[in-house]
Design an enzyme around this catalytic site. Structure first.
Site, PDB file in Angstrom:
ATOM      1  N   TYR A   1       3.569  -4.140  -3.807  1.00 48.87           N
ATOM      2  CA  TYR A   1       3.919  -3.357  -2.627  1.00 48.87           C
ATOM      3  C   TYR A   1       4.747  -4.200  -1.658  1.00 48.87           C
ATOM      4  CZ  TYR A   1       0.277  -0.328  -4.462  1.00 48.87           C
ATOM      5  OH  TYR A   1      -0.482   0.484  -5.271  1.00 48.87           O
TER       6      TYR A   1
ATOM      7  N   HIS B   1       3.386   2.202   0.528  1.00 53.54           N
ATOM      8  CA  HIS B   1       2.121   1.549   0.874  1.00 53.54           C
ATOM      9  C   HIS B   1       2.143   0.966   2.279  1.00 53.54           C
ATOM     10  CE1 HIS B   1      -1.846  -0.027  -0.310  1.00 53.54           C
ATOM     11  NE2 HIS B   1      -1.728   0.777  -1.361  1.00 53.54           N
TER      12      HIS B   1
END
Length: 399
Positions: A157, A207
């Site tokens: 992420y 995210h």
């Protein structure tokens, strides 16, 4: 209907593979038991304590048939409520009660809720790699398995920075560069479209790695690639920005896996500021509130894409499948294959076939649990360094 008396409530905190899992088992005077998922892998022992020390004495001797009332009793019993520990504990009990009701009725959960809304629910899985050639290999393998929807990520992420410049003696954490992440990811979308055209649908998980204005820029730039959805583009405490994003971009937005409290989704749904609701069923308190949330979303034209990560029990996975088969506004089901040790402990684990999850036909939720095998895998704490995501100057980015 004669009462079904709760005679025992048990909880199991285990770590069969990478993640800690929490299972709740409820036993009754009718010889029927139910299983529920209470997994909060970051604080599993806290959830287990709530189940063992607080919910068990509250529930023993009560009628397991009264699911709605028992959910309300558990929810208000601590007075302060809607946190991840208590919600997951309540979820474990709630799912187990629905499992019992399905077994007593000799009906699968989706039938108990009202039956099918579709033949099967489309599934998606994750393609993750550090470079495009490796990502293409992942995508090709997933497509061979029949998936028509693939979540594509380059690196972890926030991406894998190539020229990260940090101050001296940087703080510990998982570093990333927001600008490089946006540029690299947009190039990834373009490369995938150039290679595969529209042969499959692209999903992507931000995210919560971007500041609000960056999120606006990113969503607008991603429009041309026609994503199925862009997930968690903002953290929950900045979701008010979704109003501006919605007015400036047509990129479909999915969010909700961090939600605990109805106040976190009420305005977003009411004002139609998202396209897909990604709530985690155990995180919001189980099947009972999940059904209510899904119906609320349905009235507002928002579709369901329940969070189904690797840190979920097969019981939770099966619950999501039942909900997705039943709910008219279910859109898609996330899938990460259940690992080897969990396969030993849990039976009848749902698995996709050619990119679809099909109805589970066993009574109740349908998943079994081997208590003896579970004892081989005690819970283990780990600090989860990935939650300490930092920009180059060392600032933590809050999911």
């Amino acid at each position: 209907m004669t009462p079904t008396i709760i005679t025992d409530v048990k909880s199991f905190a285990i770590k069969p593979d990478r993640h800690n899992l929490v299972v709740v088992k409820i036993e009754t005077n009718k010889g029927v038991h139910g299983l529920g998922c209470a997994t909060f892998q970051f604080r599993p022992l806290a959830v287990k304590t709530v189940v063992d020390e607080y919910l068990k004495p509250l529930l023993i001797g009560r009628d397991a048939n009264a699911i709605e009332d028992l959910w309300q009793v558990m929810n208000v019993n601590s007075y302060w409520r809607n946190g991840p520990v208590t919600n997951n504990a309540i979820s474990g009990v709630d799912m187990a009660l629905w499992d019992i009701k399905g077994k007593l009725s000799d009906m699968p959960l989706y039938q108990l809720l009202g039956g099918k809304a579709r033949t099967a629910i489309p599934a998606y899985t994750h393609a993750v790699a550090e470079d495009l050639p490796s990502l293409y290999k992942e995508i090709d393998q997933i497509r061979e398995e029949g998936y028509q929807y693939i979540r594509c990520q380059l690196g972890f992420y926030g991406g894998s920075p190539t020229n990260l410049q940090t101050p001296e003696a940087p703080l510990e954490g998982s570093y990333f560069d927001q600008q490089e992440y946006m540029e690299t990811t947009l190039k990834m979308f373009g490369a995938i479209r150039e290679k595969y055209g529209n042969d499959f649908q692209i999903l992507h998980d931000v995210h919560e790695r971007l500041h609000p204005n960056q999120a606006l820029q990113f969503a607008k730039s991603a429009e041309q690639y026609q994503l199925f959805f862009l997930e968690d583009i903002l953290p929950p405490d900045q979701n008010e920005w979704l109003k501006q994003l919605r007015s400036q971009s047509t990129t479909p937005i999915a969010t909700g896996e961090l939600f605990n409290n109805p106040m976190e989704w009420k305005e977003l749904v009411l004002h139609r500021q998202i396209d897909y609701m990604r709530a985690h069923v155990s995180q919001i308190g189980g099947i009972t509130p999940a059904i209510k949330l899904a119906h609320f979303c349905d009235a507002m034209g928002i579709r369901m894409a329940w969070h189904t990560p690797s840190d979920i029990t097969p019981v939770g996975l099966a619950v999501n499948t039942h909900l997705n088969i039943h709910l008219h506004n279910a859109a898609i089901q996330e899938n990460i294959p259940v690992q080897e040790n969990a396969e030993r402990i849990f039976g009848n684990v749902p698995k996709p076939k050619n990119g679809y999850f099909y109805p589970i036909e066993e009574a109740g939720i349908g998943v079994t649990f081997d208590e003896a095998a579970a004892q081989e895998f005690p819970v283990v704490y780990r600090p989860h360094e990935w939650t300490q995501s930092r920009t180059p100057d060392g600032t933590i980015v809050t999911p």
